[in-house]
Design a protein around this motif. Sequence first.
Motif, PDB file in Angstrom:
ATOM      1  N   ARG A   1       0.813  -1.260   0.006  1.00 49.38           N
ATOM      2  CA  ARG A   1       0.051   0.234  -0.089  1.00 49.38           C
ATOM      3  C   ARG A   1       0.872   1.237  -0.122  1.00 49.38           C
ATOM      4  O   ARG A   1       0.705   2.263  -0.757  1.00 49.38           O
ATOM      5  N   VAL A   2       2.008   1.283   0.873  1.00 49.82           N
ATOM      6  CA  VAL A   2       2.885   2.512   0.915  1.00 49.82           C
ATOM      7  C   VAL A   2       3.399   2.617  -0.760  1.00 49.82           C
ATOM      8  O   VAL A   2       3.541   3.609  -1.066  1.00 49.82           O
ATOM      9  N   THR A   3       3.828   1.572  -1.283  1.00 47.52           N
ATOM     10  CA  THR A   3       4.520   1.671  -2.494  1.00 47.52           C
ATOM     11  C   THR A   3       3.526   2.106  -3.643  1.00 47.52           C
ATOM     12  O   THR A   3       3.795   3.046  -4.127  1.00 47.52           O
ATOM     13  N   LYS A   4       2.400   1.428  -3.461  1.00 48.35           N
ATOM     14  CA  LYS A   4       1.045   1.912  -4.448  1.00 48.35           C
ATOM     15  C   LYS A   4       0.931   3.397  -4.191  1.00 48.35           C
ATOM     16  O   LYS A   4       0.583   4.060  -5.128  1.00 48.35           O
ATOM     17  N   ALA A   5       0.830   3.824  -2.914  1.00 48.29           N
ATOM     18  CA  ALA A   5       0.434   5.369  -2.816  1.00 48.29           C
ATOM     19  C   ALA A   5       1.401   6.117  -3.199  1.00 48.29           C
ATOM     20  O   ALA A   5       1.122   7.299  -3.900  1.00 48.29           O
ATOM     21  N   SER A   6       2.796   5.853  -3.339  1.00 47.14           N
ATOM     22  CA  SER A   6       3.956   6.662  -3.710  1.00 47.14           C
ATOM     23  C   SER A   6       3.891   6.861  -5.042  1.00 47.14           C
ATOM     24  O   SER A   6       3.862   7.873  -5.812  1.00 47.14           O
ATOM     25  N   ARG A   7       3.482   5.522  -5.851  1.00 45.66           N
ATOM     26  CA  ARG A   7       3.484   5.799  -7.392  1.00 45.66           C
ATOM     27  C   ARG A   7       2.305   6.556  -7.870  1.00 45.66           C
ATOM     28  O   ARG A   7       2.455   7.441  -8.669  1.00 45.66           O
ATOM     29  N   ASP A   8       1.039   6.042  -7.172  1.00 39.36           N
ATOM     30  CA  ASP A   8      -0.053   7.009  -7.471  1.00 39.36           C
ATOM     31  C   ASP A   8       0.077   8.553  -7.357  1.00 39.36           C
ATOM     32  O   ASP A   8      -0.063   9.522  -8.132  1.00 39.36           O
ATOM     33  N   TYR A   9       0.824   8.970  -6.257  1.00 41.06           N
ATOM     34  CA  TYR A   9       0.787  10.276  -5.900  1.00 41.06           C
ATOM     35  C   TYR A   9       2.019  11.106  -6.814  1.00 41.06           C
ATOM     36  O   TYR A   9       1.417  12.140  -7.380  1.00 41.06           O
ATOM     37  N   PHE A  10       2.991  10.316  -7.231  1.00 37.32           N
ATOM     38  CA  PHE A  10       3.888  10.793  -8.261  1.00 37.32           C
ATOM     39  C   PHE A  10       3.414  11.025  -9.574  1.00 37.32           C
ATOM     40  O   PHE A  10       3.806  11.930 -10.291  1.00 37.32           O
ATOM     41  N   ASP A  11       2.490   9.953  -9.797  1.00 38.90           N
ATOM     42  CA  ASP A  11       2.152  10.071 -11.268  1.00 38.90           C
ATOM     43  C   ASP A  11       0.921  11.088 -11.241  1.00 38.90           C
ATOM     44  O   ASP A  11       1.007  12.098 -12.102  1.00 38.90           O
ATOM     45  N   GLU A  12       0.183  11.440 -10.238  1.00 40.41           N
ATOM     46  CA  GLU A  12      -0.909  12.510 -10.057  1.00 40.41           C
ATOM     47  C   GLU A  12      -0.112  14.004 -10.301  1.00 40.41           C
ATOM     48  O   GLU A  12      -0.625  14.867 -10.758  1.00 40.41           O
ATOM     49  N   GLN A  13       1.127  14.165  -9.576  1.00 36.37           N
ATOM     50  CA  GLN A  13       2.088  15.342  -9.593  1.00 36.37           C
ATOM     51  C   GLN A  13       2.873  15.427 -10.966  1.00 36.37           C
ATOM     52  O   GLN A  13       3.661  16.346 -11.183  1.00 36.37           O
ATOM     53  N   GLY A  14       2.803  14.690 -11.877  1.00 39.41           N
ATOM     54  CA  GLY A  14       3.488  14.558 -13.124  1.00 39.41           C
ATOM     55  C   GLY A  14       4.590  14.037 -13.246  1.00 39.41           C
ATOM     56  O   GLY A  14       5.344  14.287 -14.231  1.00 39.41           O
ATOM     57  N   PHE A  15       5.057  13.282 -12.409  1.00 37.25           N
ATOM     58  CA  PHE A  15       6.332  12.633 -12.476  1.00 37.25           C
ATOM     59  C   PHE A  15       6.329  11.433 -13.111  1.00 37.25           C
ATOM     60  O   PHE A  15       5.440  10.628 -13.447  1.00 37.25           O
ATOM     61  N   LEU A  16       7.336  11.140 -13.735  1.00 30.52           N
ATOM     62  CA  LEU A  16       7.787   9.908 -14.739  1.00 30.52           C
ATOM     63  C   LEU A  16       8.744   9.051 -13.972  1.00 30.52           C
ATOM     64  O   LEU A  16       9.746   9.522 -13.421  1.00 30.52           O
ATOM     65  N   GLU A  17       8.169   7.610 -13.803  1.00 28.81           N
ATOM     66  CA  GLU A  17       9.018   6.574 -13.047  1.00 28.81           C
ATOM     67  C   GLU A  17      10.070   6.313 -14.153  1.00 28.81           C
ATOM     68  O   GLU A  17       9.629   5.748 -15.373  1.00 28.81           O
ATOM     69  N   VAL A  18      11.388   6.258 -14.186  1.00 27.15           N
ATOM     70  CA  VAL A  18      12.431   5.915 -14.788  1.00 27.15           C
ATOM     71  C   VAL A  18      13.292   4.831 -14.147  1.00 27.15           C
ATOM     72  O   VAL A  18      13.718   5.196 -12.987  1.00 27.15           O
ATOM     73  N   GLU A  19      13.659   3.721 -14.808  1.00 26.46           N
ATOM     74  CA  GLU A  19      14.726   2.859 -14.163  1.00 26.46           C
ATOM     75  C   GLU A  19      15.893   3.217 -14.504  1.00 26.46           C
ATOM     76  O   GLU A  19      16.298   3.573 -15.655  1.00 26.46           O
TER      77      GLU A  19
END
Length: 491
Positions: free
Chosen positions: A52-70
């Motif tokens: 839940r913590v990991t999902k909340a982090s991903r959802d939050y940053f996605d909503e803020q316009g951040f792009l996840e890059v490996e």
Amino acid sequence: EVIATALTVLNKSDVLPFQIEGKVSNEDLRLEYRYLDLRRPEMARNLRLRHRVTKASRDYFDEQGFLEVETPILSNPTPEGARDFLVPARMSPGAFYALPQAPQQYKQLLQVAGVEKYFQIARCFRDEDLRAERQLEFTQVDVEASFITDVEIQTLIEGLLARIFRESKGVEIPTPFPRMPFQEAMDRFGSDKPDTRFGLEIVELSDIFAETQFKVFHSILASGGVIRALNAKGAAEKFSKEQLKKWEEWAKTELGAKGLAYIKTNAAGEWESPIVKFFSDAEKAALAERLDIEPGDVVFFGADQWHAACETLGRVRLRCAELLELVKDSDALNFLWVVDFPLLMFVPEDNKWVAVHHPFTRPKAEDIPLLEAGEFAKVRAVAYDVVLNGVELGGGSIRIHEKELQAKMFETLGIGPEEQQEKFGHLLRAFSFGAPPHGGIALGLDRLVMLITGTESIRDVIAFPKNNRGLDLLTQSPVTVDHKQLRELYI
């Protein structure tokens, strides 16, 4: 009710090495049979909460316009303050990759690449001594953004933590968090990650002993040191002379302190201490007033250079709080930003300056002339740590984005032009192509989940952790390998 019409045995179980229900005290046994340990309700709960913590982090940053890059796992060694794990490169005999201590340089390069808002749930590796809140491999919530200020990053992270606690624990945390300069944190609490759930604050006494005849204090002050103390109120009944002697030995052996002077006040108000006889009546009166000394109190002194005296009393403060049960059963969530860290710290044994955070941290604009003038001790960094109940959740900074300033920083750290090109040529070249101002932060995901669940060990929130000796008891790694494999790697 269930009425069975047939029964098929899908598989059989051997006798369990421990019962799934209840507490299992042998941690090594739990780690050896981790797949059984994870069946236990509390461990299954921890895994669900981590999700839940990991999902909340991903959802939050996605909503803020951040792009996840490996970013790469096989990389080059970086100066992050711990030993690197090295991986031999078979196709480049004699050369090695390093596992990343953090994606620091890559996320800065992504800013040059125009990825204005980056985040990653990043795996990191550090070859360092283990403890309850540290593992050889761990996970960070890694963040970097262009054209952003330190205050904007702090506000962003406050929103993230509020979201995480709401969705994982059902708790609303107030924002914004208090800000405290590094100097104040050390002065009052003896730590750059202060636990503010209780008092026991450190008090400055150097002025009281400015004219002292006590030779020990006099010599410390003459060498530029300080005299400081804290009053553990009501602690006298918990301390015998033998226990105080043990604390003094602990301060010497574990903290590297020169000693741990004390005053124990008995029920009659009499001061019991080996050093009180050296104090004048005026000094004793001033001490009693400033420290509010009453019957039953124990006063501990820190007499050393400022940083060492603060750190010693900071550790003493935490032990006193534990002994006096000042935060027992507390459900307080005291978040705090520590800001205005020093940029550099001098290490006498190595006779050199080192970066307090890392060499890519930006000095405050008004302190850049001090850096150029060589007054390194006075230079502050645009750096910030977020703290919860005395535990550092994460830290970050605004970065250096100019090639010339970064080269100056390397030079200050004793990294010459040739070594700069060898280790950081890629970064300096990138900065020569119009790198934008940028900054970021990294939060320890494992540590955050540990605090949310209330467990005392980071190993309880990681599916397959190493034990406190760095061993994976489930797979029996690390292991030796045969000579054929080593020859293939030119080792």
